[in-house]
Structure formats: C-alpha cells, structure tokens
Design a protein around this motif. Structure first.
Motif, mmCIF file in Angstrom:
data_model
loop_
_atom_site.group_PDB
_atom_site.id
_atom_site.type_symbol
_atom_site.label_atom_id
_atom_site.label_comp_id
_atom_site.label_asym_id
_atom_site.label_seq_id
_atom_site.Cartn_x
_atom_site.Cartn_y
_atom_site.Cartn_z
ATOM 1 N N SER A 149 1.520 8.853 -6.223
ATOM 2 C CA SER A 149 1.710 10.282 -5.981
ATOM 3 C C SER A 149 2.774 10.854 -6.899
ATOM 4 C CB SER A 149 2.073 10.517 -4.512
ATOM 5 O OG SER A 149 1.042 10.048 -3.657
ATOM 6 N N THR A 177 1.037 4.054 -2.875
ATOM 7 C CA THR A 177 0.744 5.463 -2.608
ATOM 8 C C THR A 177 1.883 6.351 -3.087
ATOM 9 O OG1 THR A 177 -0.567 4.853 -0.662
ATOM 10 C CG2 THR A 177 0.217 7.119 -0.782
ATOM 11 N N LEU A 192 0.070 12.741 0.753
ATOM 12 C CA LEU A 192 0.251 11.294 0.600
ATOM 13 C C LEU A 192 1.728 10.922 0.519
ATOM 14 C CD1 LEU A 192 -2.636 10.506 -1.925
ATOM 15 C CD2 LEU A 192 -2.556 9.959 0.517
ATOM 16 N N GLU A 220 0.841 -1.206 0.000
ATOM 17 C CA GLU A 220 0.000 0.000 0.000
ATOM 18 C C GLU A 220 0.871 1.249 0.000
ATOM 19 O OE1 GLU A 220 -3.161 2.289 2.964
ATOM 20 O OE2 GLU A 220 -2.360 0.314 3.494
#
Length: 477
Positions: free
Chosen positions: A254, A250, A301, A246
């Motif tokens: 991003s 991310t 993020l 995860e």
C-alpha cells in the motif's frame, strides 16, 4: 414441524466422548461378566458333579456285591454322611431286579448302549432320569463276572441344580449394578483424561482474529493429549507468522502504491487540462474516478494493516461530534444525488477514547453503505446515544436489509452481499474496517433490523472512557 429421526449410530456419535466411553466400558464389562458367569456356572456344576462322582465310587466300594437293598444307611455308605444314595439292580437284558426307591423300580435306568458300555468298560458314570423325570447321577458296575446283573448307585442332582440356580440369581441381580458402576468409573476416568482437551477447547474458543494468538494450555504429561496441544500451538505459530507476513506485505504494498498512484493522478489531471474535446474529458474524468477508488482501496488496506498491528489505539479523549459533523456535508451531497435524505439525531457532547481518524473512517463507511443501499426517496439516520456504559453510534437505512444468516459474513474482508439488483462497486472492505476499528476500541459492533422493520441498523458501541482504559469491551445495556 417435522424432525428427521436419527439413526442409533448417528445419535450415539453425537454424545460426548466421555459418555460414549463410559457406556462402552459398561457394555464390555457386562459382556465379560456374563462370560465369567457362564464359565463359573459350568465350573461349579463340574466341581459338584466331581464330588458326587467320588461319593458314588465310595458308595459302590462300600456296597460291594450286596443285593436287594431298600435303603442305604450311614454304615453301608462307609462313613459318607454328606449324601444319600439310592440303588437299582438290573439285568443286562433290561429287567429291574430291585430298587431302593419305588420311582426307580419300574423301568431300568440304563439303555442297551449304556449296558454294553458297562459290560465292556466294567463301570459307567451317567446322568439318568427316574420315573418322575427327575435327573440323577449314577455309577453302574457289574455284580458278577459274566455281567448278567448290574448295580447302580444313584445320587440326586438337585443340590447341583440349586447351587447353579443360586449362582445365576446372584449374577442376574449384581451384574447390572456392577456394569453400571463400571460404566460410571469409565466415564469418570474418561472425563478426567479428556479434561486437558476441554481446557484446550476453551482456550481455542477465546482465540479471536486479532494478533497475537494466545496459546493453548498443554498438560505437563507426555501423552497423546500433550502431543495434540503442542501440535495445535505449532499450527497457531505458523498461522500467526503467516498473518504477520501478510500484514507486512499489505502495508508495504500500500505504501509503495501511494507514490505511483499520486503521479498517475497528476498526469491525468494535466491531460484533462489539455484535452482536445469533451469525449476525451469524459474519459479522463472516468480514469480520475477510478484512481480515486484505487486510492481509497489503498487507504483501506493501510487502515486494516494498522488495526491488525494494534497501531489503532483508544487513548485520546475525542468528542464524537467533532468526528461525525465534518462527514455530514459530503454525505448529504451524495445522498441528495441519490434522492436520499440524511438526518442526524442524538447527543452532541458524547466523549469517548478513540483514534479520531480511524473512528471517522468507520462512521464514514457506515454512512456510505447506508446511502448506497437506502431506498430511492428514503432516509438515512445517524444517531448518537449516550448510555451508562458508553456511547452508541447507529446508522440506519430503509433499504432491503440483510438476512440474519448472512450478517456474520458482512464483516468479512472482501465480502460483498448484493442488497440490490445493481452492483454497488465496493471492494467489500467497508464493514470489515468498521469491525476492525470497533474491536481496536474495545467496542462491540451490532447489526440488526431497523426499528421500522425495513432496512438495516448498524451500531458501533464504544465503552465509556474509563472502561476503554482497562481494555474491557462494554456491551450494550
């Protein structure tokens, strides 16, 4: 205040397992002991009655066909010295001819059915009652061939009853103590058996949301407890792997979004320059504002991904004023637009070990939340306080505040608590970033009511520079 009464079953389920197992072991042991006592009571009575029956047989064989005896001495008992016997001679029609004891001289000890059995079987063991109602054991045999007269040898059952009563007294005295000792032993055995689970529970409580997860201490045995520990460790492995994927997704997403977002913003700015009318300009300004928010979300993020990956470290010495002061002009402008006053208080020479960029972002998030939620015409205060154990950065507003039961949720990602009637438009990452950055700096985040009683005070407690090097968080004094 009224408290609902708990049912016995619910109260029992709330007790520790070791205590419940000990109590169950004590109850089970008590029940088994009671059954064994009952069996011993019955067996003792049967054994003693068997001895009496054998003695009665010897007495009958000794007495033979002698009649009218008033007492039986040792010679007449044929050497059976351990017991005393009485006799009764009766007829088959129920008349008493003679008895060795006056309590047995009035009424026959056998009823008509028992007399018929003696005539048919030629002998009969029976429990009988004398005139005083005392129980006796008897052996009846016919004295002649036609069975007109019956001889009964009678033994007192008092010794049997005393022995059984003594057994019961001993059981009543010792059974509770034995059950208590058995329960204590069961509790000790259960506690020892559950000790590895207690250690795993303590290890699990020390697991935080940060990677990598520590693993549970598994006992070297191959029992169910070890299987549970191995299963939980495998679960932690899967969770950590899922978090790693995860986090990578991310960060990658991003980074990939940065370029097209920059191109989109450039195109919007170019279109604004050549906008044909004011309405089109307003639409492009709105699009540019949303692109800025999207860019800020991407930066959030990325920062969370960095803190999760332990890329935010407290290594460089940073002057807190150098981090905070550049933020104030922009937030004062924002506060003025909302009719809010922004003030700074405290020391300007506080030094901490920190990632300046990440710490600045955390303070900016606190200021943004405070300005957005402050009351109209209210005040937001940024205070820097040096303490013996470190430095505290506190941002206080005079807004509606947050209920105590909701404050733990404030630091969860993508969680929004509506402190006002209007929607603030945040993504729910502000305090999550503050909490992650604070933890990365081995600090402590404290959310409390403002000193005035109105509003919220959020404090980042950072350890002293020497403590930050050891990785030990400093709690506020």
């Amino acid at each position: 205040m009224r408290f609902a009464a708990l049912s016995p079953a619910t109260a029992l389920r709330r007790l520790p397992i070791s205590l419940r197992l000990g109590a169950a072991f004590a109850v089970l042991f008590f029940v088994v002991l009671a059954l064994l006592t009952d069996l011993a009571y019955w067996g003792l009575g049967r054994s003693l009655r068997s001895e009496i029956d054998r003695s009665l047989v010897i007495a009958i064989n000794t007495l033979g066909d002698r009649r009218g005896l008033t007492e039986i001495d040792d010679r007449q008992l044929g050497g059976v010295e351990s017991r005393e016997f009485d006799t009764q001679v009766m007829t088959s029609d129920g008349r008493v001819l003679s008895a060795s004891d006056e309590d047995m001289g009035h009424e026959p000890l056998l009823n008509s059915e028992q007399v018929a059995t003696v005539m048919r079987e030629r002998s009969l063991f029976a429990d009988v009652l004398d005139d005083d109602g005392e129980a006796h054991r008897s052996l009846a045999v016919p004295l002649d061939a036609d069975g007109t007269e019956i001889l009964l040898a009678i033994a007192d059952l008092e010794s049997v009853q005393e022995a059984q009563a003594g057994l019961m007294r001993l059981a009543v005295l010792l059974s509770p103590l034995a059950a208590l000792l058995a329960g204590a032993a069961g509790w000790l055995v259960a506690r020892e058996g559950l000790r590895p689970i207690a250690r795993m529970t303590a290890d699990a409580k020390r697991i935080s949301a940060r990677d990598p997860f520590p693993r549970l201490a598994v006992p070297p045995s191959r029992d169910e407890v070890a299987q549970l520990g191995n299963t939980l460790n495998e679960l932690l492995d899967r969770i950590e792997e899922g978090r790693r994927r995860e986090r990578e997704f991310t960060a990658d997403a991003s980074h990939e979004l940065r370029t097209p977002l920059a191109v989109l913003r450039a195109e919007l700015e170019l279109a604004r320059v050549h906008a044909p009318d004011a309405e089109f300009v307003r639409a492009l300004d709105s699009a540019l504002e949303e692109s800025d928010r999207l860019g800020q979300l991407i930066e959030d993020l990325l920062l969370l991904a960095r803190t999760d990956a332990r890329q935010v470290t407290a290594q460089a010495l940073v002057d807190v004023a150098d981090v905070v002061d550049p933020l104030l002009p922009g937030f004062r402008t924002l506060a003025q637009k909302r009719g809010v006053t922004l003030r700074k208080k405290g020391d300007g020479d506080a030094v901490v070990r920190a990632d300046a960029r990440a710490l600045g972002r955390a303070v900016a998030n606190l200021l943004d939340n405070a300005v957005r939620h402050a009351a109209e015409g209210g005040t937001v205060t940024l205070e820097i306080t040096q303490r013996p154990g470190g430095t505290a950065i506190t941002v206080t507003d005079d807004g509606p505040g947050v209920p105590r039961e909701d404050r733990d949720r404030m630091t969860q990602r993508f969680t929004q608590l509506d402190r006002t009637a209007a929607t603030t438009g945040g993504a729910g990452l502000g305090l999550a970033i503050v909490a992650s950055v604070t933890a990365a700096h081995h600090g402590h985040l404290n959310i409390a009511d403002a000193d005035s009683g109105q509003g919220l005070a959020v404090t980042i407690d950072l350890p002293a520079p020497t403590a930050a090097l050891t990785g030990a968080p400093e709690r506020p004094s």
